[in-house]
Design a protein around this motif. Structure first.
Motif, PDB file in Angstrom:
ATOM      1  N   GLU A  49     -14.762   2.569-152.330  1.00 23.00           N
ATOM      2  CA  GLU A  49     -15.343   4.036-152.936  1.00 23.00           C
ATOM      3  C   GLU A  49     -16.855   3.998-152.380  1.00 23.00           C
ATOM      4  OE1 GLU A  49     -14.689   4.359-157.294  1.00 23.00           O
ATOM      5  OE2 GLU A  49     -12.897   3.223-157.004  1.00 23.00           O
ATOM      6  N   GLU A  50     -17.263   2.971-151.577  1.00 23.59           N
ATOM      7  CA  GLU A  50     -18.530   2.907-150.986  1.00 23.59           C
ATOM      8  C   GLU A  50     -18.305   2.780-149.460  1.00 23.59           C
ATOM      9  OE1 GLU A  50     -21.193  -0.094-152.791  1.00 23.59           O
ATOM     10  OE2 GLU A  50     -20.978   0.986-154.561  1.00 23.59           O
ATOM     11  N   PRO A  51     -18.978   3.586-148.642  1.00 27.00           N
ATOM     12  CA  PRO A  51     -18.813   3.479-147.339  1.00 27.00           C
ATOM     13  C   PRO A  51     -19.022   2.099-146.937  1.00 27.00           C
ATOM     14  CG  PRO A  51     -20.275   5.094-148.058  1.00 27.00           C
ATOM     15  CD  PRO A  51     -20.176   4.753-149.088  1.00 27.00           C
ATOM     16  N   ILE A  52     -18.272   1.503-145.893  1.00 29.98           N
ATOM     17  CA  ILE A  52     -18.411   0.335-145.363  1.00 29.98           C
ATOM     18  C   ILE A  52     -18.735   0.413-143.826  1.00 29.98           C
ATOM     19  CG2 ILE A  52     -16.944  -0.819-146.712  1.00 29.98           C
ATOM     20  CD1 ILE A  52     -14.794  -1.058-144.762  1.00 29.98           C
ATOM     21  N   LEU A  53     -19.439  -0.329-143.149  1.00 28.27           N
ATOM     22  CA  LEU A  53     -19.788  -0.087-141.690  1.00 28.27           C
ATOM     23  C   LEU A  53     -18.651  -0.568-140.903  1.00 28.27           C
ATOM     24  CD1 LEU A  53     -21.999   0.322-139.298  1.00 28.27           C
ATOM     25  CD2 LEU A  53     -22.592  -1.924-139.820  1.00 28.27           C
ATOM     26  N   MET A  54     -17.948   0.203-140.152  1.00 27.11           N
ATOM     27  CA  MET A  54     -16.892  -0.012-139.243  1.00 27.11           C
ATOM     28  C   MET A  54     -17.232  -0.535-137.559  1.00 27.11           C
ATOM     29  SD  MET A  54     -14.299   3.119-140.310  1.00 27.11           S
ATOM     30  CE  MET A  54     -13.250   2.614-139.139  1.00 27.11           C
ATOM     31  N   MET A  55     -18.257   0.267-137.213  1.00 26.33           N
ATOM     32  CA  MET A  55     -18.468  -0.006-135.863  1.00 26.33           C
ATOM     33  C   MET A  55     -19.860   0.488-135.477  1.00 26.33           C
ATOM     34  SD  MET A  55     -16.164   0.784-132.570  1.00 26.33           S
ATOM     35  CE  MET A  55     -16.937   0.595-130.895  1.00 26.33           C
ATOM     36  N   LYS A  56     -20.657  -0.146-134.486  1.00 30.28           N
ATOM     37  CA  LYS A  56     -21.967   0.303-134.200  1.00 30.28           C
ATOM     38  C   LYS A  56     -21.858   1.065-132.423  1.00 30.28           C
ATOM     39  CE  LYS A  56     -24.571  -2.857-136.586  1.00 30.28           C
ATOM     40  NZ  LYS A  56     -25.694  -3.827-136.666  1.00 30.28           N
ATOM     41  N   ASN A  57     -22.784   1.769-132.160  1.00 23.07           N
ATOM     42  CA  ASN A  57     -22.999   2.112-130.914  1.00 23.07           C
ATOM     43  C   ASN A  57     -21.821   3.262-130.628  1.00 23.07           C
ATOM     44  OD1 ASN A  57     -24.009   2.544-128.306  1.00 23.07           O
ATOM     45  ND2 ASN A  57     -22.629   0.938-127.414  1.00 23.07           N
ATOM     46  N   VAL A  58     -21.341   4.212-131.580  1.00 20.45           N
ATOM     47  CA  VAL A  58     -20.469   5.060-131.502  1.00 20.45           C
ATOM     48  C   VAL A  58     -20.865   6.637-131.068  1.00 20.45           C
ATOM     49  CG1 VAL A  58     -18.569   6.226-132.572  1.00 20.45           C
ATOM     50  CG2 VAL A  58     -18.698   3.837-132.970  1.00 20.45           C
ATOM     51  N   SER A  59     -20.339   7.108-130.074  1.00 19.00           N
ATOM     52  CA  SER A  59     -20.670   8.469-129.994  1.00 19.00           C
ATOM     53  C   SER A  59     -19.763   9.723-130.582  1.00 19.00           C
ATOM     54  CB  SER A  59     -20.642   8.927-128.399  1.00 19.00           C
ATOM     55  OG  SER A  59     -19.381   8.697-127.934  1.00 19.00           O
ATOM     56  N   LYS A  60     -18.393   9.416-130.680  1.00 20.42           N
ATOM     57  CA  LYS A  60     -17.580  10.421-131.188  1.00 20.42           C
ATOM     58  C   LYS A  60     -16.513   9.551-132.165  1.00 20.42           C
ATOM     59  CE  LYS A  60     -18.067  14.069-127.736  1.00 20.42           C
ATOM     60  NZ  LYS A  60     -17.104  14.612-126.612  1.00 20.42           N
ATOM     61  N   ILE A  61     -16.051  10.376-133.191  1.00 19.88           N
ATOM     62  CA  ILE A  61     -15.114   9.792-133.956  1.00 19.88           C
ATOM     63  C   ILE A  61     -13.723  10.905-134.013  1.00 19.88           C
ATOM     64  CG2 ILE A  61     -14.240   9.481-136.219  1.00 19.88           C
ATOM     65  CD1 ILE A  61     -17.042   9.288-137.088  1.00 19.88           C
ATOM     66  N   PHE A  62     -12.475  10.624-133.706  1.00 21.06           N
ATOM     67  CA  PHE A  62     -11.428  11.216-133.748  1.00 21.06           C
ATOM     68  C   PHE A  62     -10.497  10.990-134.753  1.00 21.06           C
ATOM     69  CE2 PHE A  62     -13.100  10.614-129.543  1.00 21.06           C
ATOM     70  CZ  PHE A  62     -13.469  12.088-129.191  1.00 21.06           C
ATOM     71  N   SER A  63     -10.019  11.787-135.592  1.00 16.51           N
ATOM     72  CA  SER A  63      -8.704  11.496-136.332  1.00 16.51           C
ATOM     73  C   SER A  63      -8.166  12.974-136.945  1.00 16.51           C
ATOM     74  CB  SER A  63      -9.290  10.811-137.891  1.00 16.51           C
ATOM     75  OG  SER A  63      -8.383  10.326-138.659  1.00 16.51           O
ATOM     76  N   GLY A  64      -7.331  12.878-137.840  1.00 18.78           N
ATOM     77  CA  GLY A  64      -6.687  14.109-138.466  1.00 18.78           C
ATOM     78  C   GLY A  64      -6.500  14.346-139.834  1.00 18.78           C
ATOM     79  N   SER A  65      -6.221  15.546-140.185  1.00 17.93           N
ATOM     80  CA  SER A  65      -6.037  15.712-141.609  1.00 17.93           C
ATOM     81  C   SER A  65      -4.815  15.023-142.289  1.00 17.93           C
ATOM     82  CB  SER A  65      -5.966  17.311-141.868  1.00 17.93           C
ATOM     83  OG  SER A  65      -4.764  17.664-141.356  1.00 17.93           O
ATOM     84  N   ASN A  66      -3.796  14.538-141.285  1.00 18.59           N
ATOM     85  CA  ASN A  66      -2.565  14.113-142.015  1.00 18.59           C
ATOM     86  C   ASN A  66      -2.482  12.517-141.148  1.00 18.59           C
ATOM     87  OD1 ASN A  66      -1.484  15.666-143.755  1.00 18.59           O
ATOM     88  ND2 ASN A  66      -0.957  17.089-141.905  1.00 18.59           N
ATOM     89  N   SER A  67      -3.524  12.137-140.584  1.00 21.09           N
ATOM     90  CA  SER A  67      -3.664  10.908-139.625  1.00 21.09           C
ATOM     91  C   SER A  67      -4.048   9.661-140.674  1.00 21.09           C
ATOM     92  CB  SER A  67      -4.411  11.084-138.525  1.00 21.09           C
ATOM     93  OG  SER A  67      -4.318  11.892-137.687  1.00 21.09           O
ATOM     94  N   PHE A  68      -3.220   8.395-140.403  1.00 23.82           N
ATOM     95  CA  PHE A  68      -3.794   7.320-141.067  1.00 23.82           C
ATOM     96  C   PHE A  68      -4.101   6.200-140.034  1.00 23.82           C
ATOM     97  CE2 PHE A  68      -0.562   9.272-143.867  1.00 23.82           C
ATOM     98  CZ  PHE A  68      -0.841   8.888-145.207  1.00 23.82           C
TER      99      PHE A  68
END
Length: 263
Positions: free
Chosen positions: A188-207
């Motif tokens: 329930e709190e944001p966790i750091l996933m990765m550094k040095n990122v320029s774009k994120i891609f996902s979808g409304s029904n994507s896991f």
């Protein structure tokens, strides 16, 4: 007001000028908001042109349970996707101007011009899933709380900060937050996933989610039942043809397990 067209399953019975008799619309039809006080005579309202400009739709984001409309004046309204003839749009009261909205299967997120992110959802705020809270303020590093972009997955939300760090919040059932699910099932709190990122891609029904770094290296994590993200955990995607990635579209987990990449 700019024209908006809709076709598909009709989950917005109050939205159409000519209400269709079927719950499936094969040909695109125009829709409008029933709470608009439209004036047929231009001379009757001196502020009509100004009001029309404020009704210009900037962005539409839709998921399984809701759709959010963002207007050019930085205001948003929400429709719940349900066949209810008395349904009306709900204004989302956020004082800051809004620049982007994103809707997942079980969540919604709003990015303001000031760089704050307000979100709600069962996998984001289990005890109060219908209320928006400022999740960017929950980032542990106070110097990393200005958000540049947001993307919704099916039951997770991803935040890209101005420092090019990516945080994830919500469900990690399929390791879509980049951490082994046995270690962290949800957060329930944001966790750091990765550094040095320029774009994120996902979808409304994507896991699953893909992260592109500044060196044009692509990483993926999440549901891997059909091999769409390599090894499940946050992994560098191999064998990408040389060239610059322009866009990535993620399919769902249950029916269309596809990934389209433009390079």
């Amino acid at each position: 007001m700019n024209d908006c067209l809709f076709f598909g399953q009709n989950q917005f019975p109050n939205l159409f000028k000519n209400k269709p008799n079927t719950n499936k619309i094969i040909k695109p039809i125009q829709f409008k908001f029933e709470n608009e006080n439209e004036n047929e005579n231009e001379n009757e309202n001196e502020n009509e042109n100004e009001n029309e400009n404020e009704k210009q739709i900037k962005q539409i984001s839709s998921g399984n349970f809701s759709t959010i409309f963002l207007f050019e004046n930085g205001k948003v309204i929400e429709y719940l996707n349900q066949n209810d003839s008395k349904q009306n749009p709900s204004k989302i009261q956020i004082e800051e101007n809004i620049q982007k909205v994103t809707v997942g299967y079980e969540n919604e997120a709003i990015l303001t011009i000031e760089g704050n992110v307000f979100a709600k959802g069962r996998n984001i705020i289990p005890n109060n899933p219908k209320e928006f809270i400022n999740i960017s303020s929950l980032i542990e590093d106070k110097n990393d709380r200005i958000i540049q972009d947001i993307v919704s997955g099916a039951n997770s939300i991803y935040l890209l900060t101005s420092n090019q760090n990516v945080y994830g919040i919500g469900s990690n059932e399929y390791t879509q937050l980049g951490v082994d699910a046995e270690t962290l099932y949800k957060t329930e709190e944001p966790i750091l996933m990765m550094k040095n990122v320029s774009k994120i891609f996902s979808g409304s029904n994507s896991f699953h989610v893909f992260l592109l770094n500044s060196n044009q290296e692509l990483f993926g994590c999440g549901y891997n039942g059909f091999g769409q993200v390599g090894l499940g955990k946050l992994t560098k995607i191999q064998n990408i043809p040389k060239g610059k990635i322009i866009d990535i579209q993620c399919g769902s987990t249950s029916k269309k397990k596809t990934l389209f990449m433009w390079i």
